[in-house]
Scaffold this motif. Structure first.
Motif, PDB file in Angstrom:
ATOM      1  N   ARG A  40       0.827  -1.210   0.000  1.00  0.00           N
ATOM      2  CA  ARG A  40       0.000   0.000   0.000  1.00  0.00           C
ATOM      3  C   ARG A  40       0.859   1.257   0.000  1.00  0.00           C
ATOM      4  NH1 ARG A  40      -4.906   0.779   3.909  1.00  0.00           N
ATOM      5  NH2 ARG A  40      -4.908   2.652   2.631  1.00  0.00           N
ATOM      6  N   CYS A  41       1.964   1.212   0.700  1.00  0.00           N
ATOM      7  CA  CYS A  41       2.825   2.394   0.783  1.00  0.00           C
ATOM      8  C   CYS A  41       3.621   2.613  -0.494  1.00  0.00           C
ATOM      9  CB  CYS A  41       3.785   2.254   1.972  1.00  0.00           C
ATOM     10  SG  CYS A  41       2.969   2.436   3.576  1.00  0.00           S
ATOM     11  N   LEU A  42       3.773   1.548  -1.298  1.00  0.00           N
ATOM     12  CA  LEU A  42       4.572   1.649  -2.521  1.00  0.00           C
ATOM     13  C   LEU A  42       3.721   1.653  -3.785  1.00  0.00           C
ATOM     14  CD1 LEU A  42       7.397  -0.882  -1.523  1.00  0.00           C
ATOM     15  CD2 LEU A  42       7.395   1.606  -1.262  1.00  0.00           C
ATOM     16  N   ASP A  43       2.394   1.552  -3.631  1.00  0.00           N
ATOM     17  CA  ASP A  43       1.493   1.473  -4.784  1.00  0.00           C
ATOM     18  C   ASP A  43       1.231   2.876  -5.335  1.00  0.00           C
ATOM     19  OD1 ASP A  43      -0.365   0.827  -6.671  1.00  0.00           O
ATOM     20  OD2 ASP A  43      -1.980   0.388  -5.253  1.00  0.00           O
ATOM     21  N   ARG A  44       1.864   3.204  -6.447  1.00  0.00           N
ATOM     22  CA  ARG A  44       1.765   4.566  -6.992  1.00  0.00           C
ATOM     23  C   ARG A  44       0.329   4.955  -7.352  1.00  0.00           C
ATOM     24  NH1 ARG A  44       4.716   8.702  -8.336  1.00  0.00           N
ATOM     25  NH2 ARG A  44       4.065  10.074 -10.031  1.00  0.00           N
ATOM     26  N   PRO A  45      -0.465   4.093  -7.999  1.00  0.00           N
ATOM     27  CA  PRO A  45      -1.852   4.500  -8.298  1.00  0.00           C
ATOM     28  C   PRO A  45      -2.640   4.891  -7.055  1.00  0.00           C
ATOM     29  CG  PRO A  45      -1.272   2.570  -9.586  1.00  0.00           C
ATOM     30  CD  PRO A  45      -0.140   2.800  -8.625  1.00  0.00           C
ATOM     31  N   GLU A  46      -2.441   4.161  -5.944  1.00  0.00           N
ATOM     32  CA  GLU A  46      -3.163   4.535  -4.722  1.00  0.00           C
ATOM     33  C   GLU A  46      -2.650   5.855  -4.172  1.00  0.00           C
ATOM     34  OE1 GLU A  46      -3.933   2.960  -0.173  1.00  0.00           O
ATOM     35  OE2 GLU A  46      -4.171   1.586  -1.850  1.00  0.00           O
ATOM     36  N   LEU A  47      -1.328   6.071  -4.219  1.00  0.00           N
ATOM     37  CA  LEU A  47      -0.761   7.332  -3.731  1.00  0.00           C
ATOM     38  C   LEU A  47      -1.306   8.510  -4.530  1.00  0.00           C
ATOM     39  CD1 LEU A  47       2.994   6.313  -3.226  1.00  0.00           C
ATOM     40  CD2 LEU A  47       1.126   6.219  -1.590  1.00  0.00           C
ATOM     41  N   GLU A  48      -1.483   8.310  -5.840  1.00  0.00           N
ATOM     42  CA  GLU A  48      -2.015   9.379  -6.685  1.00  0.00           C
ATOM     43  C   GLU A  48      -3.496   9.612  -6.397  1.00  0.00           C
ATOM     44  OE1 GLU A  48      -1.076   8.020 -10.600  1.00  0.00           O
ATOM     45  OE2 GLU A  48       0.962   8.856 -10.569  1.00  0.00           O
ATOM     46  N   LEU A  49      -4.238   8.529  -6.163  1.00  0.00           N
ATOM     47  CA  LEU A  49      -5.672   8.651  -5.895  1.00  0.00           C
ATOM     48  C   LEU A  49      -5.930   9.451  -4.620  1.00  0.00           C
ATOM     49  CD1 LEU A  49      -8.521   7.785  -6.816  1.00  0.00           C
ATOM     50  CD2 LEU A  49      -8.258   5.755  -5.352  1.00  0.00           C
ATOM     51  N   GLN A  50      -5.060   9.306  -3.624  1.00  0.00           N
ATOM     52  CA  GLN A  50      -5.242   9.984  -2.342  1.00  0.00           C
ATOM     53  C   GLN A  50      -5.251  11.502  -2.493  1.00  0.00           C
ATOM     54  OE1 GLN A  50      -2.030   8.500   0.042  1.00  0.00           O
ATOM     55  NE2 GLN A  50      -2.877   6.431   0.183  1.00  0.00           N
ATOM     56  N   LYS A  51      -4.569  12.025  -3.499  1.00  0.00           N
ATOM     57  CA  LYS A  51      -4.458  13.477  -3.691  1.00  0.00           C
ATOM     58  C   LYS A  51      -5.024  13.884  -5.051  1.00  0.00           C
ATOM     59  CE  LYS A  51      -0.322  13.988  -0.795  1.00  0.00           C
ATOM     60  NZ  LYS A  51      -0.861  14.926   0.189  1.00  0.00           N
TER      61      LYS A  51
ATOM     62  N   TYR B 126      -7.896  24.013  -6.609  1.00  0.00           N
ATOM     63  CA  TYR B 126      -7.832  22.741  -5.881  1.00  0.00           C
ATOM     64  C   TYR B 126      -6.816  22.824  -4.740  1.00  0.00           C
ATOM     65  CZ  TYR B 126      -6.303  17.991  -4.842  1.00  0.00           C
ATOM     66  OH  TYR B 126      -5.932  16.838  -4.189  1.00  0.00           O
ATOM     67  N   LEU B 127      -5.640  23.386  -5.016  1.00  0.00           N
ATOM     68  CA  LEU B 127      -4.595  23.473  -3.988  1.00  0.00           C
ATOM     69  C   LEU B 127      -5.016  24.403  -2.853  1.00  0.00           C
ATOM     70  CD1 LEU B 127      -1.420  23.618  -6.266  1.00  0.00           C
ATOM     71  CD2 LEU B 127      -2.211  21.682  -4.888  1.00  0.00           C
ATOM     72  N   ASP B 128      -5.703  25.501  -3.182  1.00  0.00           N
ATOM     73  CA  ASP B 128      -6.175  26.429  -2.139  1.00  0.00           C
ATOM     74  C   ASP B 128      -7.199  25.751  -1.233  1.00  0.00           C
ATOM     75  OD1 ASP B 128      -4.571  28.457  -3.066  1.00  0.00           O
ATOM     76  OD2 ASP B 128      -6.150  29.453  -4.245  1.00  0.00           O
TER      77      ASP B 128
ATOM     78  N   ALA C  55     -12.862  10.613 -14.006  1.00  0.00           N
ATOM     79  CA  ALA C  55     -11.604   9.978 -13.617  1.00  0.00           C
ATOM     80  C   ALA C  55     -10.840  10.847 -12.614  1.00  0.00           C
ATOM     81  CB  ALA C  55     -10.734   9.741 -14.851  1.00  0.00           C
ATOM     82  N   PRO C  56      -9.974  10.224 -11.784  1.00  0.00           N
ATOM     83  CA  PRO C  56      -9.125  11.009 -10.883  1.00  0.00           C
ATOM     84  C   PRO C  56      -7.947  11.616 -11.632  1.00  0.00           C
ATOM     85  CG  PRO C  56      -8.661   8.663 -10.620  1.00  0.00           C
ATOM     86  CD  PRO C  56      -9.805   8.767 -11.591  1.00  0.00           C
ATOM     87  N   VAL C  57      -7.628  12.853 -11.290  1.00  0.00           N
ATOM     88  CA  VAL C  57      -6.453  13.519 -11.853  1.00  0.00           C
ATOM     89  C   VAL C  57      -5.533  13.853 -10.684  1.00  0.00           C
ATOM     90  CG1 VAL C  57      -5.587  15.480 -13.176  1.00  0.00           C
ATOM     91  CG2 VAL C  57      -7.840  14.504 -13.710  1.00  0.00           C
ATOM     92  N   PRO C  58      -4.440  13.104 -10.517  1.00  0.00           N
ATOM     93  CA  PRO C  58      -3.552  13.345  -9.377  1.00  0.00           C
ATOM     94  C   PRO C  58      -2.878  14.701  -9.453  1.00  0.00           C
ATOM     95  CG  PRO C  58      -2.548  11.783 -10.898  1.00  0.00           C
ATOM     96  CD  PRO C  58      -3.953  12.012 -11.379  1.00  0.00           C
ATOM     97  N   VAL C  59      -2.882  15.407  -8.321  1.00  0.00           N
ATOM     98  CA  VAL C  59      -2.273  16.741  -8.248  1.00  0.00           C
ATOM     99  C   VAL C  59      -1.452  16.819  -6.974  1.00  0.00           C
ATOM    100  CG1 VAL C  59      -2.663  19.223  -8.135  1.00  0.00           C
ATOM    101  CG2 VAL C  59      -4.198  17.795  -9.486  1.00  0.00           C
ATOM    102  N   PHE C  60      -0.227  17.304  -7.079  1.00  0.00           N
ATOM    103  CA  PHE C  60       0.633  17.475  -5.922  1.00  0.00           C
ATOM    104  C   PHE C  60       0.962  18.959  -5.755  1.00  0.00           C
ATOM    105  CE2 PHE C  60       1.104  13.170  -7.414  1.00  0.00           C
ATOM    106  CZ  PHE C  60       0.962  12.437  -6.238  1.00  0.00           C
ATOM    107  N   GLN C  61       1.474  19.323  -4.602  1.00  0.00           N
ATOM    108  CA  GLN C  61       1.623  20.739  -4.237  1.00  0.00           C
ATOM    109  C   GLN C  61       2.484  21.522  -5.224  1.00  0.00           C
ATOM    110  OE1 GLN C  61       0.204  22.538  -1.885  1.00  0.00           O
ATOM    111  NE2 GLN C  61      -0.982  20.866  -1.020  1.00  0.00           N
TER     112      GLN C  61
ATOM    113  N   GLU D 151      -8.744  15.346 -21.308  1.00  0.00           N
ATOM    114  CA  GLU D 151      -9.269  16.689 -21.053  1.00  0.00           C
ATOM    115  C   GLU D 151      -8.181  17.553 -20.425  1.00  0.00           C
ATOM    116  OE1 GLU D 151     -12.371  19.673 -20.693  1.00  0.00           O
ATOM    117  OE2 GLU D 151     -12.299  17.764 -21.771  1.00  0.00           O
ATOM    118  N   HIS D 152      -8.059  18.781 -20.891  1.00  0.00           N
ATOM    119  CA  HIS D 152      -7.043  19.688 -20.352  1.00  0.00           C
ATOM    120  C   HIS D 152      -7.529  20.276 -19.022  1.00  0.00           C
ATOM    121  CE1 HIS D 152      -4.898  23.692 -20.129  1.00  0.00           C
ATOM    122  NE2 HIS D 152      -3.920  22.804 -20.129  1.00  0.00           N
ATOM    123  N   VAL D 153      -6.707  20.160 -17.994  1.00  0.00           N
ATOM    124  CA  VAL D 153      -7.009  20.735 -16.684  1.00  0.00           C
ATOM    125  C   VAL D 153      -6.226  22.038 -16.577  1.00  0.00           C
ATOM    126  CG1 VAL D 153      -7.050  20.367 -14.198  1.00  0.00           C
ATOM    127  CG2 VAL D 153      -7.244  18.408 -15.747  1.00  0.00           C
ATOM    128  N   LYS D 154      -6.930  23.139 -16.537  1.00  0.00           N
ATOM    129  CA  LYS D 154      -6.288  24.446 -16.592  1.00  0.00           C
ATOM    130  C   LYS D 154      -5.578  24.783 -15.281  1.00  0.00           C
ATOM    131  CE  LYS D 154      -9.644  26.231 -19.932  1.00  0.00           C
ATOM    132  NZ  LYS D 154     -10.693  27.253 -20.210  1.00  0.00           N
TER     133      LYS D 154
END
Length: 475
Positions: free
Chosen positions: A283-294, A334-336, A305-311, A324-327
């Motif tokens: 679970r800690c190394l599963d990249r798809p799950e890590l992306e889904l969380q954020k 989303y970050l705010d 669909a989920p679009v993973p976003v990091f800070q 689809e383009h995410v502007k």
């Protein structure tokens, strides 16, 4: 050495049962629970039957709780701090309480911090032969207090832990006196074993009511994908298998030390700060799950669909499913809102406020993916706070929305999922949605039969009567 045997272990089997080496009830619960067994006083009816048996409207009677009374806890006549449910618990507690009783009385009305009281109890136990006590985890395998890892070197380098240790030493000097304490190096070793190996003792609904040290159970390692779970009856811990195991091999038995409704990064931070290791489970190394969380929600309404976003990502990106383009403006929004939600969830760590939860969820609508962990946490807080204030319809709605997230992150056999289903069943029964209630209660039964067992009070006294009531109302 970790022992093996050749028999299969079925899900729901009890792998180990152990009473605590030492334990301490939370100070805020003194007077509410027995200091030894942690049980609440028994309740009994003040009249032989409930008034609405006579077909009168219950609205014409007093509140239901006024028809019941509780047996009284007995206060220790010495320290007047601890309470017991009866003579048996008082006698069982006396070998260790007789050492702390005069000290608790002397420092009163000040309350000794729970950690200091637990540390003092370990010292008393070791001075009274506890260092020779063996806790068996198999017919021949056992552990002793000295076998617990102290992480002495790690703690010496940990400024927060050393600050805590120093403050506890000051409390113990006043509470017990210098002559009763071991030397500083030995005391630090005892402290390390306590903080690294201690367990939160949980009530039937998995809420912490105290802390205990269990020597034999300390053989069990951690995984964020556990194969077993720790549940309690009073202060006794039971390790129960959550899945079938090909053989009884302690190296394949894992419980989780941290909350699974946290992100992988949060779990790793907790493990490193408390236990001085990092988890390497799938679970800690599963990249798809890590992306889904954020993840945010794809702006294409027909995609979902989920679009993973990091800070660090403030530039535009494409949805991996529909392109689809995410502007950038949407990502910044989303970050705010992520920061906004995190701040409010942190401020509501002890008490959640329904109106604040609703504000967070409204801001997230259409922007956060349903499996985003912050959304799941906000829904969870909203569900619990709605129950607390009696907003039953809101609680039902939030509970149904958060359920897929509970199932995803806790796993289909986790006891907290079973307790959640029990709450949903009780809630729907109250709202007279009987068919839905029975569905949730049957789901709770399938989990709690494994995680707690049919003899556990939560299963026997809470769940089964509700199932019987739902079935009766279905007729």
């Amino acid at each position: 050495m970790k022992m093996k045997s050749d028999f299969a272990v079925l899900a729901g089997s009890t792998l180990l049962t152990e009473k605590p080496f030492v334990h301490v009830l939370k100070s805020k619960l003194q007077g509410e629970r027995c200091d030894h067994c942690f049980e609440r006083p028994e309740r009994f009816p003040l009249c032989p039957r409930l008034p609405w048996d006579s077909q009168d409207s219950c609205d014409d009677w007093w509140d239901f709780d006024t028809l019941w009374a509780e047996t009284k806890l007995s206060q220790c006549s010495g320290c007047k701090y601890v309470f017991y449910c009866g003579r048996d618990c008082q006698k069982a507690s006396w070998p260790i309480h007789k050492r702390e009783c005069p000290n608790l009385k002397r420092v009163a009305p000040r309350v000794v911090p729970d950690a200091a009281r637990l540390l003092a109890r370990i010292i008393f136990k070791l001075q009274n032969g506890g260092d020779k006590e063996k806790s068996f985890y198999s017919k021949t395998g056992f552990r002793m207090f000295k076998d617990l890892m102290s992480h002495y070197t790690d703690i010496k380098k940990d400024s927060k832990r050393m600050e805590h240790f120093t403050s506890l030493c000051a409390v113990l000097m006043e509470y017990l006196g210098e002559s009763a304490l071991p030397n500083s190096a030995e005391l630090l070793g005892i402290y390390g074993r306590m903080v690294v190996n201690g367990f939160n003792i949980l009530d039937p609904e998995m809420v912490s009511i105290g802390t205990g040290l269990y020597i034999g159970v300390s053989i069990i390692d951690h995984s964020c994908d556990p194969t077993a779970v720790a549940v309690f009856t009073g202060t006794t811990i039971h390790i129960r298998a959550l899945q079938n195991l090909p053989q009884m091999d302690w190296s394949k038995v894992y419980i989780t030390y941290v909350d699974l409704l946290n992100s992988a990064r949060e779990r790793q931070d907790d493990l490193q700060a408390t236990y001085y290791f990092l988890c390497q489970c799938t679970r800690c190394l599963d990249r798809p799950e890590l992306e889904l969380q954020k993840s945010m929600l794809c702006p294409n309404n027909s995609c979902g669909a989920p679009v993973p976003v990091f800070q660090t990502e403030t530039y535009g990106k494409l949805c991996n499913k529909c392109n689809e383009h995410v502007k950038p403006a949407r990502i910044n929004e989303y970050l705010d809102i992520t920061d906004f939600t995190q701040q409010h969830l942190q401020s509501m760590k002890d008490v959640a406020y329904l109106d604040v939860c609703k504000v967070c969820l409204k801001k997230q609508d259409g922007l956060f993916h349903p499996m985003n962990l912050l959304r799941i946490k906000a829904l969870d807080a909203a569900f619990e706070s709605a129950i607390d204030v009696g907003a039953w319809e809101d609680a039902k709605r939030f509970g149904e929305e958060v359920e897929p997230g509970y199932r995803k992150y806790y796993g289909i056999t986790h006891p907290l999922l079973g307790i959640f289903y029990l709450k949903l069943g009780k809630l729907n029964l109250f709202l007279q949605c009987v068919e839905e209630a029975l569905g949730w209660l049957m789901k709770a039964q399938s989990i709690l039969k494994v995680s707690h067992g049919e003899r556990h009070p939560l299963y026997r006294n809470d769940l089964m009567p509700l199932i019987a009531q739902a079935r009766e109302e279905m007729r």
